[in-house]
Design an enzyme around this catalytic site. Structure first.
Site, mmCIF file in Angstrom:
data_model
loop_
_atom_site.group_PDB
_atom_site.id
_atom_site.type_symbol
_atom_site.label_atom_id
_atom_site.label_comp_id
_atom_site.label_asym_id
_atom_site.label_seq_id
_atom_site.Cartn_x
_atom_site.Cartn_y
_atom_site.Cartn_z
ATOM 1 N N ALA A 131 0.795 -1.236 0.000
ATOM 2 C CA ALA A 131 0.000 0.000 0.000
ATOM 3 C C ALA A 131 0.835 1.298 0.000
ATOM 4 O O ALA A 131 0.613 2.174 -0.853
ATOM 5 C CB ALA A 131 -0.978 -0.033 1.168
ATOM 6 N N ASP B 116 -3.997 -2.508 4.057
ATOM 7 C CA ASP B 116 -4.240 -1.743 2.828
ATOM 8 C C ASP B 116 -5.279 -0.653 3.039
ATOM 9 O O ASP B 116 -5.313 0.338 2.311
ATOM 10 C CB ASP B 116 -4.675 -2.666 1.695
ATOM 11 C CG ASP B 116 -3.467 -3.370 1.129
ATOM 12 O OD1 ASP B 116 -2.981 -4.328 1.764
ATOM 13 O OD2 ASP B 116 -2.956 -2.928 0.084
ATOM 14 N N LYS C 245 -3.839 -8.353 2.962
ATOM 15 C CA LYS C 245 -3.650 -9.497 2.052
ATOM 16 C C LYS C 245 -4.533 -10.684 2.438
ATOM 17 O O LYS C 245 -4.683 -11.000 3.619
ATOM 18 C CB LYS C 245 -2.162 -9.882 2.079
ATOM 19 C CG LYS C 245 -1.750 -11.066 1.247
ATOM 20 C CD LYS C 245 -2.197 -11.003 -0.192
ATOM 21 C CE LYS C 245 -1.797 -9.730 -0.907
ATOM 22 N NZ LYS C 245 -2.569 -9.533 -2.180
HETATM 23 O O1 MRU Z 1 -1.102 -7.367 -3.107
HETATM 24 P P1 MRU Z 1 -0.028 -6.653 -2.372
HETATM 25 O O2 MRU Z 1 1.291 -7.344 -2.413
HETATM 26 O O3 MRU Z 1 0.050 -5.200 -2.778
HETATM 27 O O4 MRU Z 1 -0.528 -6.693 -0.857
HETATM 28 C C1 MRU Z 1 0.268 -6.099 0.123
HETATM 29 C C2 MRU Z 1 -0.313 -6.207 1.470
HETATM 30 O O5 MRU Z 1 -1.369 -6.745 1.686
HETATM 31 C C3 MRU Z 1 0.445 -5.526 2.561
HETATM 32 O O6 MRU Z 1 0.277 -6.196 3.772
HETATM 33 C C4 MRU Z 1 -0.064 -4.086 2.717
HETATM 34 O O7 MRU Z 1 -0.167 -3.461 1.479
HETATM 35 C C5 MRU Z 1 0.822 -3.307 3.598
HETATM 36 S S1 MRU Z 1 2.423 -3.054 2.899
HETATM 37 C C6 MRU Z 1 3.324 -2.143 4.004
#
Ligand code: MRU
Length: 347
Positions: free
Chosen positions: A49, A235, A246
């Site tokens: 994110a 996110d 995620k």
């Molecule tokens: O699909 P992604 O790899 O963008 O998902 C990322 C996540 O779910 C992370 O846990 C979240 O974005 C936080 S990153 C600091």
């Protein structure tokens, strides 16, 4: 060790470490147009994110730099760029957060060259601020990690997912830098394998030992008593503390609750969305079925296989023991604490 930088800006180009190629190849790709930034986001060459927010900010810079008078009003061009960037991965609210900050500057000036310069200054500021923010999160969060304890994390929330240092992984990193004796577990994170490919790579670079488990082993692991706390990123965090992260995070939190293991979220205040009362309003991105039906280009399933591939799930606030932001540690009930954190962030 040189710091990992997933995002760079040089010679009026956005430069992204292509995360689809890690861990076998460390390739940087140059982006000279905002539409290519949109594609890189969709294809997950950049992900996480906060990193998506910074990428979108530089995408807005590129949209302004590439503007020419025959495209009409620069404001209209930037509005379209903002929509495209926000739509590229809709769950991570950091994209809208960053893009809105960029758009707010555009009203103050009409000279296109001035617009580009102002947007670039702001994107650079957001980049630097994100690293500072992550270090603050790491400092607050590491107080929750006991010496001689073990921690489980999910997906990738490190330097690769941010401008640098990381959120949940930043907490683990900070605890390690403080010389706490910690044992780290991380999931492989199906189906895109952010844990197997990215978290394992980052922790290896940091010389932090870790043990990987398959996602479906979280139940048995948490039941053995081998894990003292779970920490993940986010996110989007709704006003009541419900948190999108995620896919698999909800399962992890529910199993942690069942086994009375603290479950923490670490995220910057830019991930808090006070405009939505609960997680029910968080848009959940669905990804292409090939991410499940294929592995490294090889088809695994019969052609007839129907797939549903939500990329995120929502953990209800009552499964979250604390939310760690750059402003401090927020405990339930979250409504007041999250609103105050956004005010205190001064952003
Ligand atoms: O699909 P992604 O790899 O963008 O998902 C990322 C996540 O779910 C992370 O846990 C979240 O974005 C936080 S990153 C600091």
């Amino acid at each position: 060790m040189a710091e990992i930088r997933a995002i760079k800006w040089a010679n009026n180009r956005l430069i992204l470490l292509d995360q689809t190629k890690l861990p076998t190849q460390e390739i940087y790709t140059e982006i000279d147009h905002y539409s290519k930034a949109v594609t890189a986001i969709k294809e997950m060459r950049v992900r996480g994110a906060p990193a998506l927010g910074i990428t979108a900010a530089y995408g807005m810079v590129l949209a302004a730099m590439n503007w020419c008078p025959d495209q009409g009003d620069i404001n209209d061009v930037l509005t379209q760029a903002a929509l495209d960037l926000i739509g590229a991965r809709p769950t991570a609210v950091n994209v809208a957060w960053a893009v809105k900050r960029m758009q707010a500057l555009v009203h103050t000036t009409i000279n296109p060259i001035e617009v580009s310069n102002q947007l670039l200054n702001e994107a650079n500021r957001l980049f630097c601020k994100d690293i500072e923010t992550n270090k603050l999160i790491g400092g607050h969060g590491s107080t929750l990690i006991e010496n001689n304890s073990s921690v489980l994390t999910h997906c990738n929330t490190g330097a690769l997912a941010t401008a640098g240092y990381g959120t949940a992984l930043g907490v683990i990193r900070r605890a390690w830098e403080q010389k706490k004796n910690i044992q780290v577990f991380h999931t492989e994170t199906r189906p895109f394998l952010q844990g197997a490919r990215l978290t394992a790579w980052e922790l290896a670079k940091l010389n932090i030992p870790t043990t990987m488990i398959i996602d479906s082993a979280v139940g048995i692991l948490l039941r053995t008593g081998k894990v003292d706390c779970v920490i993940t990123g986010a996110d989007r965090i709704a006003a009541n503390g419900d948190t999108a992260n995620k896919i698999g995070t909800y399962t992890l939190a529910a199993v942690a609750a069942e086994n009375k293991i603290p479950f923490y979220i670490a995220a910057p205040t830019s991930t808090i969305d006070l405009t939505i009362p609960s997680g029910n309003a968080i848009p959940i991105e669905e990804r292409p079925s090939e991410e499940i039906t294929h592995l490294a280009g090889t088809e695994l399933t019969p052609k007839e296989t129907h797939v549903w591939n939500p990329s995120f799930d929502v953990t209800p606030h009552y499964h979250i023991s604390a939310i760690i932001t750059e402003t401090g540690i927020i405990r339930p009930p979250y409504i007041e604490g999250l609103a105050q954190a956004v005010i205190n962030s001064n952003e």
